[in-house]
Design a protein around this motif. Structure first.
Motif, short mmCIF file in Angstrom:
data_model
loop_
_atom_site.label_atom_id
_atom_site.label_comp_id
_atom_site.label_asym_id
_atom_site.label_seq_id
_atom_site.Cartn_x
_atom_site.Cartn_y
_atom_site.Cartn_z
N LEU A 1 2.22 -5.28 -6.35
CA LEU A 1 2.16 -5.88 -5.01
C LEU A 1 2.45 -4.86 -3.91
CD1 LEU A 1 4.08 -9.14 -5.86
CD2 LEU A 1 1.69 -9.02 -5.20
N ALA A 2 2.82 -3.67 -4.31
CA ALA A 2 3.31 -2.68 -3.35
C ALA A 2 2.19 -1.87 -2.70
CB ALA A 2 4.33 -1.76 -4.02
N ILE B 1 11.78 -9.96 6.23
CA ILE B 1 11.76 -8.74 7.03
C ILE B 1 11.84 -9.06 8.51
CG2 ILE B 1 10.34 -6.79 7.74
CD1 ILE B 1 9.31 -6.57 4.97
N MET C 1 7.99 -4.21 1.75
CA MET C 1 9.05 -4.94 1.06
C MET C 1 8.88 -4.86 -0.45
SD MET C 1 10.96 -8.23 1.86
CE MET C 1 12.00 -9.10 0.72
N PHE C 2 7.67 -5.06 -0.90
CA PHE C 2 7.43 -5.00 -2.34
C PHE C 2 7.66 -3.58 -2.86
CE2 PHE C 2 4.71 -8.80 -1.45
CZ PHE C 2 5.50 -9.69 -2.15
N LYS C 3 7.34 -2.58 -2.04
CA LYS C 3 7.57 -1.20 -2.44
C LYS C 3 9.06 -0.97 -2.68
CE LYS C 3 4.34 1.33 -0.16
NZ LYS C 3 3.81 2.33 0.82
N ARG D 1 0.60 -6.39 9.40
CA ARG D 1 1.29 -7.44 8.66
C ARG D 1 1.21 -7.18 7.16
NH1 ARG D 1 -0.08 -13.41 10.27
NH2 ARG D 1 1.26 -13.66 8.43
N TYR D 2 0.03 -6.75 6.70
CA TYR D 2 -0.10 -6.46 5.27
C TYR D 2 0.74 -5.24 4.89
CZ TYR D 2 -3.76 -9.93 4.65
OH TYR D 2 -4.44 -11.11 4.57
N ALA D 3 0.78 -4.27 5.78
CA ALA D 3 1.59 -3.08 5.52
C ALA D 3 3.07 -3.46 5.43
CB ALA D 3 1.36 -2.04 6.62
N LEU D 4 3.47 -4.39 6.29
CA LEU D 4 4.86 -4.84 6.32
C LEU D 4 5.24 -5.51 5.00
CD1 LEU D 4 7.17 -4.94 8.42
CD2 LEU D 4 6.48 -7.28 8.90
N LYS D 5 4.38 -6.39 4.52
CA LYS D 5 4.64 -7.05 3.25
C LYS D 5 4.70 -6.03 2.12
CE LYS D 5 2.42 -11.48 4.36
NZ LYS D 5 1.43 -12.49 3.94
N ALA D 6 3.76 -5.09 2.16
CA ALA D 6 3.73 -4.07 1.10
C ALA D 6 5.01 -3.26 1.10
CB ALA D 6 2.51 -3.17 1.29
N ILE E 1 -2.36 -6.76 -1.44
CA ILE E 1 -1.90 -8.02 -0.87
C ILE E 1 -3.04 -8.69 -0.12
CG2 ILE E 1 -0.22 -9.09 0.66
CD1 ILE E 1 1.67 -6.88 0.08
N PRO F 1 -0.79 -2.49 0.65
CA PRO F 1 -1.37 -3.43 1.62
C PRO F 1 -2.72 -3.99 1.15
CG PRO F 1 -0.57 -1.47 2.73
CD PRO F 1 -0.43 -1.21 1.27
#
Lengths: 108, 108
Positions: free
Chosen positions: B19-20, B94, A15-17, A8-13, B25, B22
């Motif tokens: 923020l990019a 996402i 998007m920000f990437k 989940r944290y990787a997924l959010k990251a 975040i 994991p």
DNA sequence: CCTCTTGTTTCTAATTTTGGAAACATTGCA
DNA sequence: TGCAATGTTTCCAAAATTAGAAACAAGAGG
């Protein structure tokens, strides 16, 4: 941290990437006005079409934009609703914090 | 695009860059609960304290967190109000788009 | 079929980011 | 003062990102 949470944290990251590049934010800003084809965006931004294509591809992978073929053209359009609010929030937060730091400096 | 506009896009990108990752975040998520010192966060995340320190330093540079010395400890706390909403928006967007794509695939 | 336009992919070199170890600085305490 | 605990900085090698050029793919139109 379990594997699911890690994903989940990787997924959010991810998007920000996708947003972590000035050109990609610029492209999103243009797509906010209306759909654009790659060649138009590349010309508007003053970059090579291959570079524009790759940036747009990243935005698409993050689910922020979508594309549609029209003849030889590929038209991109904005799909994520909250992205632009995020960008505005980003700028607002940074500027606000900078002002606060300046106030602190002046208060010394 | 004039220089001033270019700087504005670079500024926004800087924030998203912070923020990019994991881990960053994750650290923000922890700081949402309460202030933490570096050693606590490092232990909780299972990473070296130097790595934690560097990540926190990046978040601070972006104006997302602030720190305060208490004896030998350095306590970090969350300061940006909209960051977590952004993270939630990111995940929601996402997942929503992925679901849409799956629907499209199933509809074929 | 040929050619032009538009986009994507591939390849390369340069730049940036990252994690881990070690050195270093600072504070608290015996 | 000496020592332990906590954080930061520095150094290095590995990994990821990026831009540009060139090759490649797909469609439009003569």
């Amino acid at each position: 941290m379990d594997e699911r949470t890690q994903r989940r944290y990787a997924l959010k990251a991810e998007m920000f990437k996708a947003l972590a590049h000035p050109m990609r934010i610029y492209l999103l800003d243009k797509l906010k006005e209306r759909p654009w084809c790659v060649c138009e965006l590349a010309a508007e931004a003053g970059i090579d079409k291959s570079v524009a294509s790759k940036h747009l591809s990243q935005l698409k992978a993050a689910g922020l934009v979508d594309d549609e073929k029209r003849g030889t053209l590929v038209v991109y359009r904005l799909v994520a609703p909250c992205v632009l609010d995020m960008a505005a929030c980003a700028e607002g937060t940074i500027l606000e914090n900078r002002r606060k730091k300046l106030d602190v400096v002046q208060a010394l």
